[in-house]
Design a protein around this motif. Structure first.
Motif, PDB file in Angstrom:
ATOM      1  N   GLY A   3       0.903  -1.129   0.143  1.00  0.00           N
ATOM      2  CA  GLY A   3      -0.097   0.082  -0.022  1.00  0.00           C
ATOM      3  C   GLY A   3       1.057   1.306  -0.065  1.00  0.00           C
ATOM      4  N   GLU A   4       2.044   1.129   0.413  1.00  0.00           N
ATOM      5  CA  GLU A   4       2.934   2.252   0.397  1.00  0.00           C
ATOM      6  C   GLU A   4       3.495   2.703  -0.914  1.00  0.00           C
ATOM      7  N   ARG A   5       3.367   1.725  -1.881  1.00  0.00           N
ATOM      8  CA  ARG A   5       3.976   1.936  -2.985  1.00  0.00           C
ATOM      9  C   ARG A   5       3.894   3.141  -3.672  1.00  0.00           C
ATOM     10  N   LEU A   6       4.979   3.575  -4.455  1.00  0.00           N
ATOM     11  CA  LEU A   6       4.891   5.021  -5.237  1.00  0.00           C
ATOM     12  C   LEU A   6       5.341   4.364  -6.756  1.00  0.00           C
ATOM     13  N   VAL A   7       4.202   4.864  -7.499  1.00  0.00           N
ATOM     14  CA  VAL A   7       4.370   4.427  -9.030  1.00  0.00           C
ATOM     15  C   VAL A   7       4.336   5.499  -9.683  1.00  0.00           C
ATOM     16  N   LEU A   8       5.319   5.666 -10.643  1.00  0.00           N
ATOM     17  CA  LEU A   8       5.091   6.857 -11.819  1.00  0.00           C
ATOM     18  C   LEU A   8       4.913   6.073 -13.026  1.00  0.00           C
ATOM     19  N   ALA A  26      -5.433  -1.102  -6.165  1.00  0.00           N
ATOM     20  CA  ALA A  26      -4.532  -1.967  -5.242  1.00  0.00           C
ATOM     21  C   ALA A  26      -3.642  -1.172  -3.959  1.00  0.00           C
ATOM     22  N   GLY A  27      -3.863   0.188  -3.992  1.00  0.00           N
ATOM     23  CA  GLY A  27      -3.554   0.642  -2.674  1.00  0.00           C
ATOM     24  C   GLY A  27      -2.185   1.523  -3.220  1.00  0.00           C
ATOM     25  N   ALA A  28      -1.608   1.407  -4.266  1.00  0.00           N
ATOM     26  CA  ALA A  28      -0.517   2.403  -4.569  1.00  0.00           C
ATOM     27  C   ALA A  28      -0.891   3.910  -4.694  1.00  0.00           C
ATOM     28  N   THR A  29       0.147   4.764  -4.645  1.00  0.00           N
ATOM     29  CA  THR A  29       0.125   6.093  -4.883  1.00  0.00           C
ATOM     30  C   THR A  29       0.671   6.338  -6.160  1.00  0.00           C
ATOM     31  N   VAL A  30      -0.004   6.916  -7.179  1.00  0.00           N
ATOM     32  CA  VAL A  30       0.448   6.873  -8.570  1.00  0.00           C
ATOM     33  C   VAL A  30       0.714   8.369  -8.905  1.00  0.00           C
ATOM     34  N   LEU A  31       1.855   8.564  -9.229  1.00  0.00           N
ATOM     35  CA  LEU A  31       2.210  10.066  -9.763  1.00  0.00           C
ATOM     36  C   LEU A  31       1.972   9.734 -11.381  1.00  0.00           C
ATOM     37  N   VAL A  32       1.046  10.782 -11.864  1.00  0.00           N
ATOM     38  CA  VAL A  32       0.798  10.516 -13.384  1.00  0.00           C
ATOM     39  C   VAL A  32       1.408  11.836 -14.053  1.00  0.00           C
ATOM     40  N   ALA A  33       2.478  11.527 -14.887  1.00  0.00           N
ATOM     41  CA  ALA A  33       2.961  12.689 -15.411  1.00  0.00           C
ATOM     42  C   ALA A  33       2.484  13.054 -16.691  1.00  0.00           C
ATOM     43  N   GLY A  34       2.169  14.327 -16.991  1.00  0.00           N
ATOM     44  CA  GLY A  34       1.558  14.527 -18.449  1.00  0.00           C
ATOM     45  C   GLY A  34       1.128  16.072 -18.464  1.00  0.00           C
ATOM     46  N   ARG A  35       0.623  16.493 -19.732  1.00  0.00           N
ATOM     47  CA  ARG A  35       0.203  17.847 -19.799  1.00  0.00           C
ATOM     48  C   ARG A  35      -1.142  18.052 -19.252  1.00  0.00           C
ATOM     49  N   HIS A  36      -1.970  16.956 -19.096  1.00  0.00           N
ATOM     50  CA  HIS A  36      -3.256  17.089 -18.708  1.00  0.00           C
ATOM     51  C   HIS A  36      -3.547  15.897 -17.550  1.00  0.00           C
TER      52      HIS A  36
END
Ligand SMILES: NC(=O)c1ccc[n+]([C@@H]2O[C@H](COP(=O)([O-])OP(=O)(O)OC[C@H]3O[C@@H](n4cnc5c(N)ncnc54)[C@H](OP(=O)(O)O)[C@@H]3O)[C@@H](O)[C@H]2O)c1
Length: 183
Positions: A3-8, A26-36
């Motif tokens: 649950g602590e997982r950081l996903v780009l 699934a409990g991950a923290t997700v960094l979504v990189a993009g223009r929008h």
């Protein structure tokens, strides 16, 4: 999944949106990189807080990596799923080198311009061991009527997620052989 997982996820507002949502579920923290990046917003309201939008453009890879680093804060980015159009890939991979954990798992999606798109372009050197690198080539699938079609966004997303769990360094979603049968 931890649950602590950081996903780009780079490209998480397009065909990888389903993958972003599965990771959030699934409990991950997700960094979504993009223009929008806000376009990756999940349907599940309880996951919204773990979606971290990172405003960034492939054409400015140093700024992209800096924005990812800022968003990650003190947390290590141990997992990345990357879809980057040419010619931006090399610059983005170089810039992310300093941001990803030294032992990060990296799933790198390749569009299929031939049976083996990885043959003419080497894997990014930034992802050599101790990083865990998986190249995922996007192929085509057979249709029931005997023809073929390209992959759907969902098939691509699930192929990316499968690669997070499968340590094989070279994977294909659908198939690329024979290339002459591609849609
Ligand atoms: N073999 C196959 O079957 C195969 C292979 C590849 C693609 N496809 C299909 O083709 C369709 C279109 O593919 P696509 O490549 O356009 O991918 P896509 O994932 O549908 O959309 C483009 C993605 O790239 C991001 N992006 C575009 N320009 C960017 C930039 N300058 N900086 C940062 N991020 C940027 C977009 O985010 P922002 O707009 O938020 O920046 C978005 O997340 C997809 O629906 C997919 O299913 C099929």
């Amino acid at each position: 999944m931890d649950g602590e997982r950081l996903v780009l996820v780079v490209g998480g507002t397009g065909m990888l949106r389903f993958a972003v949502h599965e990771l959030l579920d699934a409990g991950a923290t997700v960094l979504v990189a993009g223009r929008h990046p806000e376009r990756a917003a999940p349907g599940n309201p309880s996951a919204i807080g773990r979606l971290v939008p990172v405003q960034a453009d492939w054409s400015e890879p140093v700024q992209l990596a800096a924005a990812v680093a800022r968003a990650a804060g003190q947390q290590s980015v141990g997992t990345a799923v990357l879809w980057v159009h040419r010619p931006y890939g090399a610059g983005v991979h170089r810039a992310l080198d300093g941001v990803l954990a030294p032992d990060a798992t990296v799933v790198h999606l390749w569009g299929s311009a031939g049976a083996d798109p990885t043959a003419s372009r080497p894997a990014p050197p930034e992802y050599r061991p101790p990083r865990h690198y998986r190249s995922v080539v996007l192929g085509y699938v057979d249709r029931p009527d005997g023809g073929t079609r390209w992959l759907t966004d969902r098939e691509i997303s699930y192929g990316a997620l499968r690669a997070l769990a499968d340590p094989a360094p070279r994977q294909t979603v659908g198939r690329t052989e024979p290339w002459s049968r591609h849609p």
